[in-house]
Design an enzyme around this catalytic site. Structure first.
Site, PDB file in Angstrom:
ATOM      1  N   TYR A   1       0.848  -1.205   0.000  1.00  0.00           N
ATOM      2  CA  TYR A   1       0.000   0.000   0.000  1.00  0.00           C
ATOM      3  C   TYR A   1       0.880   1.251   0.000  1.00  0.00           C
ATOM      4  O   TYR A   1       0.607   2.221  -0.693  1.00  0.00           O
ATOM      5  CB  TYR A   1      -0.932   0.015   1.213  1.00  0.00           C
ATOM      6  CG  TYR A   1      -1.983   1.088   1.107  1.00  0.00           C
ATOM      7  CD1 TYR A   1      -3.203   0.826   0.493  1.00  0.00           C
ATOM      8  CD2 TYR A   1      -1.751   2.376   1.596  1.00  0.00           C
ATOM      9  CE1 TYR A   1      -4.163   1.810   0.364  1.00  0.00           C
ATOM     10  CE2 TYR A   1      -2.696   3.374   1.464  1.00  0.00           C
ATOM     11  CZ  TYR A   1      -3.909   3.092   0.854  1.00  0.00           C
ATOM     12  OH  TYR A   1      -4.858   4.074   0.714  1.00  0.00           O
TER      13      TYR A   1
ATOM     14  N   PHE B   1      -8.195  19.353 -26.098  1.00  0.00           N
ATOM     15  CA  PHE B   1      -8.464  17.921 -26.049  1.00  0.00           C
ATOM     16  C   PHE B   1      -9.703  17.724 -25.177  1.00  0.00           C
ATOM     17  O   PHE B   1      -9.909  18.478 -24.222  1.00  0.00           O
ATOM     18  CB  PHE B   1      -7.267  17.131 -25.500  1.00  0.00           C
ATOM     19  CG  PHE B   1      -7.487  15.650 -25.580  1.00  0.00           C
ATOM     20  CD1 PHE B   1      -7.449  15.002 -26.802  1.00  0.00           C
ATOM     21  CD2 PHE B   1      -7.789  14.917 -24.445  1.00  0.00           C
ATOM     22  CE1 PHE B   1      -7.708  13.642 -26.890  1.00  0.00           C
ATOM     23  CE2 PHE B   1      -8.048  13.551 -24.535  1.00  0.00           C
ATOM     24  CZ  PHE B   1      -8.000  12.909 -25.758  1.00  0.00           C
ATOM     25  N   THR B   2     -10.502  16.719 -25.513  1.00  0.00           N
ATOM     26  CA  THR B   2     -11.820  16.542 -24.875  1.00  0.00           C
ATOM     27  C   THR B   2     -11.765  16.534 -23.340  1.00  0.00           C
ATOM     28  O   THR B   2     -12.389  17.368 -22.684  1.00  0.00           O
ATOM     29  CB  THR B   2     -12.465  15.241 -25.379  1.00  0.00           C
ATOM     30  OG1 THR B   2     -11.508  14.186 -25.252  1.00  0.00           O
ATOM     31  CG2 THR B   2     -12.880  15.355 -26.838  1.00  0.00           C
TER      32      THR B   2
ATOM     33  N   ASP C   1       0.667  19.270 -21.677  1.00  0.00           N
ATOM     34  CA  ASP C   1       0.040  17.968 -21.797  1.00  0.00           C
ATOM     35  C   ASP C   1       1.080  17.161 -22.569  1.00  0.00           C
ATOM     36  O   ASP C   1       1.170  17.241 -23.793  1.00  0.00           O
ATOM     37  CB  ASP C   1      -1.285  18.048 -22.556  1.00  0.00           C
ATOM     38  CG  ASP C   1      -1.976  16.696 -22.634  1.00  0.00           C
ATOM     39  OD1 ASP C   1      -1.258  15.664 -22.606  1.00  0.00           O
ATOM     40  OD2 ASP C   1      -3.215  16.654 -22.718  1.00  0.00           O
TER      41      ASP C   1
ATOM     42  N   LYS D   1      -0.400   6.189 -24.076  1.00  0.00           N
ATOM     43  CA  LYS D   1       0.074   6.423 -25.438  1.00  0.00           C
ATOM     44  C   LYS D   1       1.574   6.135 -25.528  1.00  0.00           C
ATOM     45  O   LYS D   1       1.961   4.992 -25.652  1.00  0.00           O
ATOM     46  CB  LYS D   1      -0.273   7.855 -25.875  1.00  0.00           C
ATOM     47  CG  LYS D   1      -1.748   8.051 -26.199  1.00  0.00           C
ATOM     48  CD  LYS D   1      -2.583   8.355 -24.990  1.00  0.00           C
ATOM     49  CE  LYS D   1      -4.002   8.765 -25.365  1.00  0.00           C
ATOM     50  NZ  LYS D   1      -4.689   9.416 -24.250  1.00  0.00           N
TER      51      LYS D   1
ATOM     52  N   ARG E   1     -14.256  11.758 -37.148  1.00  0.00           N
ATOM     53  CA  ARG E   1     -13.870  12.973 -36.418  1.00  0.00           C
ATOM     54  C   ARG E   1     -14.362  14.145 -37.260  1.00  0.00           C
ATOM     55  O   ARG E   1     -13.637  14.715 -38.064  1.00  0.00           O
ATOM     56  CB  ARG E   1     -12.356  13.065 -36.210  1.00  0.00           C
ATOM     57  CG  ARG E   1     -11.834  12.151 -35.119  1.00  0.00           C
ATOM     58  CD  ARG E   1     -11.907  12.792 -33.732  1.00  0.00           C
ATOM     59  NE  ARG E   1     -13.030  12.335 -32.939  1.00  0.00           N
ATOM     60  CZ  ARG E   1     -12.980  12.121 -31.624  1.00  0.00           C
ATOM     61  NH1 ARG E   1     -11.875  12.274 -30.953  1.00  0.00           N
ATOM     62  NH2 ARG E   1     -14.060  11.775 -30.971  1.00  0.00           N
TER      63      ARG E   1
ATOM     64  N   PHE F   1     -21.384  10.950 -30.670  1.00  0.00           N
ATOM     65  CA  PHE F   1     -20.629  10.068 -31.565  1.00  0.00           C
ATOM     66  C   PHE F   1     -20.463   8.661 -31.016  1.00  0.00           C
ATOM     67  O   PHE F   1     -20.336   7.710 -31.767  1.00  0.00           O
ATOM     68  CB  PHE F   1     -19.261  10.684 -31.911  1.00  0.00           C
ATOM     69  CG  PHE F   1     -18.377  10.972 -30.735  1.00  0.00           C
ATOM     70  CD1 PHE F   1     -18.499  12.161 -30.037  1.00  0.00           C
ATOM     71  CD2 PHE F   1     -17.415  10.062 -30.329  1.00  0.00           C
ATOM     72  CE1 PHE F   1     -17.682  12.442 -28.947  1.00  0.00           C
ATOM     73  CE2 PHE F   1     -16.594  10.327 -29.248  1.00  0.00           C
ATOM     74  CZ  PHE F   1     -16.734  11.526 -28.550  1.00  0.00           C
TER      75      PHE F   1
END
Ligand SMILES: *Cc1c(COP(=O)(O)O)cnc(C)c1O
Length: 488
Positions: free
Chosen positions: A101, A153-154, A244, A287, A411, A478
């Site tokens: 932990y 970015f979303t 980012d 990524k 997109r 979407f």
């Protein structure tokens, strides 16, 4: 020297600060598939469903590729997020997971990796990128403040809006033009940034947010010169810069390939210099870190570190695991180093470029230059006989699946949604289909198979019928919208 490529790109680069250019930078340079810097030890069988199965599957999914079952897909180019193949070294590391932990040794391996590869002193682990965005942005944004960013970015946009902020776009205009071949389409436009400061005052700016290899612009990089100038610019106004850094390794590769003075610089040195111009970053490990789950924030700033570290225990987990298992932290620690290796990145970026190249050679309209993680098809040029409300990108994405069981993503107008005030559909300039390449998962022959399918459709494009939306959910339509085929 002196062949048509040289002449073409010399002209293109007139007036830019790059003097030595690399022909391989461009998708339409005559290229061969890049050789993989690995061999295959484990395989996962996949199959191409029959023509009849594909026809039924896409109709059952309402012509929406998000609603297809993964089992019905042969090559899955929906996203590069969490879809990478790990190395033997990463899998071996997972067996060394220390599931304590507190004080897991894998946390300290990850901390060392972040210090070595990115140069940040302080690390706060989170379950994935949006967990880091939540901690970082809720800490730095006050109600009514602006966050200028190179596009958006979303999830980042939502985490700036939740504490009462507003994200505003300061990317260069070239980023919005699919035909423009600027080598650093991710750059910040200082005139746009200056205007926000003049109009609102520097104290209204929470911080400046810079995304590496801008996803929504097609995986387009930011130059080192732009970052260096941004640091000077922000110092004048005492503004913080938060990156980012999710796709920073692929961005570093483009700097080495395209920016004067970095031709022989090790990727890790480029990354360290990039991060030195920021105060901190958020990072989705799903990524460039070559893992399936994970994230973190990292910073040079002790105050940001202490504030976010005290919040991580409320929202994610103790500050030495932040929502990740010990084994997952070990995979990230190793993946961050592997993902910053020049030979790997060269293969990675060139595999994406190879797919773009095959399509361009056949005259298929794509966004140029190809970026780090995806090839984008220009659906308005591909299907000019369809009206905007017959959803060209949605149509093309469904048609590719039906032709070959390759899954891609719309997109365009469906992703963009409706105007919140008028309720009308918004038709953005870019109406695209994204072919996102998972890292180390598919071979170059898979790229050729995909290109053949798209080229096959391009050759019979006039007989592809449009779609009518028959079900529309209220939010993020979407993901769940359904369609029917119109008569031709
Ligand atoms: C994926 C991504 C995020 C969010 O990260 P998750 O791990 O999906 O939560 C943030 N920014 C960028 C640029 C991303 O690509």
């Amino acid at each position: 020297m002196g062949n048509r490529w040289d002449v073409k790109y010399k002209n293109l680069f007139q007036g830019l600060y790059i003097s030595s250019f690399n022909k391989e930078s461009f998708s339409d340079y005559k290229m061969k598939p890049p050789a993989e810097p690995f061999k295959i030890k484990v395989i996962e069988p996949v199959r191409v469903p029959s023509e009849q199965e594909r026809k039924e599957a896409i109709r059952k999914a309402g012509f929406n590729t998000f609603l297809l079952l993964s089992d019905d897909v042969y090559i899955d180019l929906l996203t590069d997020s969490g879809t990478a193949a790990m190395s033997d070294n990463q899998w071996a590391g997972m067996m060394l997971g220390d599931e304590a932990y507190a004080g897991s040794k894998n946390f300290y391996n990850l901390e060392k990796s972040v210090q070595d590869v990115l140069g940040y002193k302080y690390l706060v682990p989170t379950h994935q990128g949006r967990g880091a965005e939540h901690l970082m942005y809720s800490n730095l944004v006050k109600p009514g403040q602006l966050v200028p960013r190179n596009m958006y970015f979303t999830t980042s946009k939502v985490h700036v809006e939740l504490p009462g902020g507003k994200m505003v776009d300061v990317i260069i205009d070239e980023a919005h033009d699919p035909e423009n071949t600027n080598p650093f389409k991710g750059n910040v436009d200082f005139n746009k940034l200056q205007k926000y400061i003049d109009d609102y005052g520097a104290d209204k700016i929470a911080f400046v947010n810079v995304e590496m290899n801008v996803n929504m612009a097609g995986g387009q990089p930011v130059s080192m010169e732009n970052l260096r100038k941004l640091r000077e610019f922000c110092n004048n106004y005492k503004l913080k810069i938060i990156f980012d850094a999710t796709r920073s390794s692929e961005n570093a590769y483009f700097i080495r390939e395209r920016e004067k003075g970095y031709e022989n610089t090790p990727i890790v040195d480029i990354l360290n210099e990039m991060m030195s111009y920021s105060d901190g970053c958020i990072y989705s490990s799903k990524k460039d870190c070559l893992v399936n789950i994970g994230g973190f924030l990292a910073t040079h700033d002790k105050e940001i570190f202490e504030a976010t570290r005290s919040m991580v225990v409320v929202y994610e987990g103790l500050h030495t695991y932040g929502g990740m298992a010990g084994r997952d932290m070990e995979a990230v620690a190793r993946g961050l180093r592997e993902g910053a290796q020049y030979e790997y990145l060269k293969y990675r970026v060139n595999q994406v470029r190879y797919l773009g190249y095959l399509l361009m050679e056949a005259g298929v309209p794509i966004v140029k230059p190809t970026g780090g993680h995806a090839v984008f098809l220009n659906a308005l040029k591909f299907l000019p006989h369809l009206a905007r409300d017959q959803w060209p990108a949605q149509t093309l994405s469904a048609a590719i699946y039906e032709d070959s069981a390759v899954r891609t993503m719309e997109r365009g107008a469906i992703s963009k949604g409706r105007d919140s005030e008028t309720g009308e559909n918004i038709f953005p300039k870019l109406e695209l289909v994204r072919l996102t390449i998972p890292r180390r998962v598919y071979t170059n022959t898979h790229m050729e198979y995909t290109a053949n399918s798209v080229i096959n459709l391009y050759e019979k494009r006039e007989i592809i019928p449009g779609l009518k939306m028959v079900y529309e959910p209220k939010y993020l339509r979407f993901f769940q919208a359904k369609f029917e085929q119109l008569p031709l």
